[in-house]
Design an enzyme around this catalytic site. Structure first.
Site, PDB file in Angstrom:
ATOM      1  N   HIS A 108       0.827  -1.201   0.000  1.00 49.09           N
ATOM      2  CA  HIS A 108       0.000   0.000   0.000  1.00 49.09           C
ATOM      3  C   HIS A 108       0.875   1.272   0.000  1.00 49.09           C
ATOM      4  O   HIS A 108       0.675   2.188  -0.795  1.00 49.09           O
ATOM      5  CB  HIS A 108      -0.924  -0.014   1.221  1.00 49.09           C
ATOM      6  CG  HIS A 108      -1.884   1.141   1.262  1.00 49.09           C
ATOM      7  ND1 HIS A 108      -3.241   0.992   1.124  1.00 49.09           N
ATOM      8  CD2 HIS A 108      -1.673   2.475   1.395  1.00 49.09           C
ATOM      9  CE1 HIS A 108      -3.818   2.173   1.161  1.00 49.09           C
ATOM     10  NE2 HIS A 108      -2.891   3.086   1.342  1.00 49.09           N
TER      11      HIS A 108
ATOM     12  N   GLU B 257       1.515   3.957  -3.229  1.00 48.71           N
ATOM     13  CA  GLU B 257       1.133   5.371  -3.176  1.00 48.71           C
ATOM     14  C   GLU B 257       2.327   6.281  -3.508  1.00 48.71           C
ATOM     15  O   GLU B 257       2.186   7.254  -4.258  1.00 48.71           O
ATOM     16  CB  GLU B 257       0.579   5.731  -1.790  1.00 48.71           C
ATOM     17  CG  GLU B 257      -0.782   5.100  -1.475  1.00 48.71           C
ATOM     18  CD  GLU B 257      -1.894   5.516  -2.442  1.00 48.71           C
ATOM     19  OE1 GLU B 257      -1.809   6.598  -3.048  1.00 48.71           O
ATOM     20  OE2 GLU B 257      -2.851   4.727  -2.607  1.00 48.71           O
TER      21      GLU B 257
ATOM     22  N   ASN C 213       2.713   8.733  -6.923  1.00 47.80           N
ATOM     23  CA  ASN C 213       2.977  10.178  -6.852  1.00 47.80           C
ATOM     24  C   ASN C 213       4.173  10.554  -7.720  1.00 47.80           C
ATOM     25  O   ASN C 213       4.140  11.550  -8.451  1.00 47.80           O
ATOM     26  CB  ASN C 213       3.239  10.604  -5.402  1.00 47.80           C
ATOM     27  CG  ASN C 213       1.960  10.656  -4.579  1.00 47.80           C
ATOM     28  OD1 ASN C 213       0.867  10.573  -5.124  1.00 47.80           O
ATOM     29  ND2 ASN C 213       2.104  10.790  -3.280  1.00 47.80           N
TER      30      ASN C 213
END
Ligand code: ADP
Ligand code: MG
Length: 391
Positions: free
Chosen positions: A256, A260, A264
């Protein structure tokens, strides 16, 4: 004692305030349930550590499962009631938003089911209890996107006067609320997983030989395929680290967080080099094995973030992408646990990732060089003796 008193007077004040908001629990639930919730909310929550969870062994004996069920039977209602008390008393009228009420009712429902479940005494009780846990786990799947819709509604209302980024109490609440959710789901998930057929090197959700380089590669592949789908291209990502190195961790949490961070970086690098004649420079992911910490650094040359924007990055709903929440309807919001998979736009990626890191005693920090790029440092504690942080 003093803290219990302080807590009880705080709760009394909360209840009073909630009464003034006209969204009281008592309008929806019986006096008995409401009293029970507030009585439980006065009890202290009990944290556990990764080491405690590892002590179960890969083939837990019946006795251990019963003990674990008894612990959860006591502990979960306490944790849930703390959250209900908070959800009753959010500032700016957030408690009265329909999405927030829906989340609160899920918490109350689960609380009620746990409290009316009889004492777990033997293996057969334990099996029934595990079935209840599975049911509760599923009920709470969409808490994050549904809460996000409540907050997004508040954001729309406030947008003319003040940004939701400027409401520190909302962010403090959300940090505590989501941290608590991570803990509750870890405990329930772990108990359920202990019933599944044993997997090599696994104790429930924990992989005792988790390879950070391996998990990172999976997260990179997933992030790049979303970037490719949405943007028509995806910058390269190079991993520096020994793939044979392992340590005990929960791979889904690690996935997770890295997912992320890489999303980005991909977005920043892709957008910066979209109209350039030069190839986008690869994103570099370094895995460092320390005595205390495993650190994962994600470095990009995506132009960085202005220093003034850095504190905002840790607030919920802060995003520079178009928010899919703006035009999301309910059917979409119930798709996945964190909303449908998109490259960016929820503004939840960084703050939630930092909570996952902190849950096991790690941390996440971002250093930016505006005009050049961003470095994200993800620290994971390798000792596992740290107690869960309990909001
Ligand atoms: P989202 O990606 O949904 O916008 P995040 O919490 O992941 O939410 O990030 C918030 C914002 O921080 C992004 O919208 C972006 O403006 C900025 N940001 C995060 N990481 C980077 C990065 N590596 N380079 C440039 N900007 C970034
Ligand atoms: Mg993001």
């Amino acid at each position: 004692m003093a803290s219990v008193l302080a807590q009880s007077s705080r709760l009394a004040a909360q209840t009073l305030k909630a009464a003034n908001q006209g969204v009281r629990l008592i309008d929806h639930f019986s006096r008995e349930v409401v009293d029970d919730i507030f009585a439980c909310a006065l009890k202290k929550q009990t944290g556990v550590s990764l080491k405690y969870m590892l002590d179960f062994g890969s083939k837990p004996i019946e006795r251990q499962l019963i003990l674990s069920a008894q612990f959860l039977h006591n502990e979960l209602p306490v944790r849930l009631s703390h959250r209900v008390a908070e959800l009753e008393n959010l500032p700016y009228g957030l408690s009265a938003k329909p999405h927030v009420l829906k989340v609160r009712d899920w918490y109350v429902e689960s609380f009620r089911e746990l409290r009316s479940f009889p004492k777990v005494k033997d293996a057969s009780d334990e099996l029934h209890f595990t079935r209840l846990l599975q049911h509760i786990y599923r009920r709470h799947t969409n808490v994050v996107p549904v809460m996000a819709m409540g907050v997004a509604e508040l954001k729309r209302e406030l947008s003319r006067s003040i940004g939701v980024e400027d409401l520190p109490d909302i962010h403090q609440f959300l940090d505590g609320f989501y941290m608590s959710r991570i803990g509750i789901r870890m405990l329930i998930g772990q108990h359920i997983a202990l019933h599944e057929p044993p997997r090599e090197n696994h104790i429930g959700l924990i992989d005792t030989k988790c390879s950070p380089a391996g998990v990172c590669q999976d997260a990179i592949d997933d992030a790049r395929s979303i970037c490719l789908r949405e943007k028509g291209g995806a910058p390269e990502v190079t991993v520096y680290g020994d793939p044979s190195f392992t340590f005990p961790y929960v791979p889904s949490h690690l996935h997770h967080m890295v997912f992320e961070l890489v999303k980005n970086s991909l977005r920043a690098v892709h957008d910066r080099f979209e109209d350039s004649d030069n190839e986008p420079p690869p994103i570099r992911l370094v895995v460092a094995e320390g005595e205390e910490d495993i650190t994962i650094k994600v470095s990009d040359e995506g132009g960085g973030i202005p220093r003034s924007g850095l504190p905002k990055m840790w607030t919920y709903l802060y995003t520079t992408a178009k928010s899919p929440l703006d035009d999301m309807d309910r059917s979409q919001a119930t798709e996945g646990s964190d909303g449908p998979s998109v490259l960016a736009g929820y503004g939840y990626g960084l703050p939630i990732s930092r909570l996952y890191a902190r849950y096991f005693g790690g941390d996440l920090s971002i250093i930016s060089m505006e005009g050049y790029g961003t470095d994200a440092y993800l620290h994971l504690n390798r000792l596992g003796n740290v107690q869960e942080p309990l909001p």
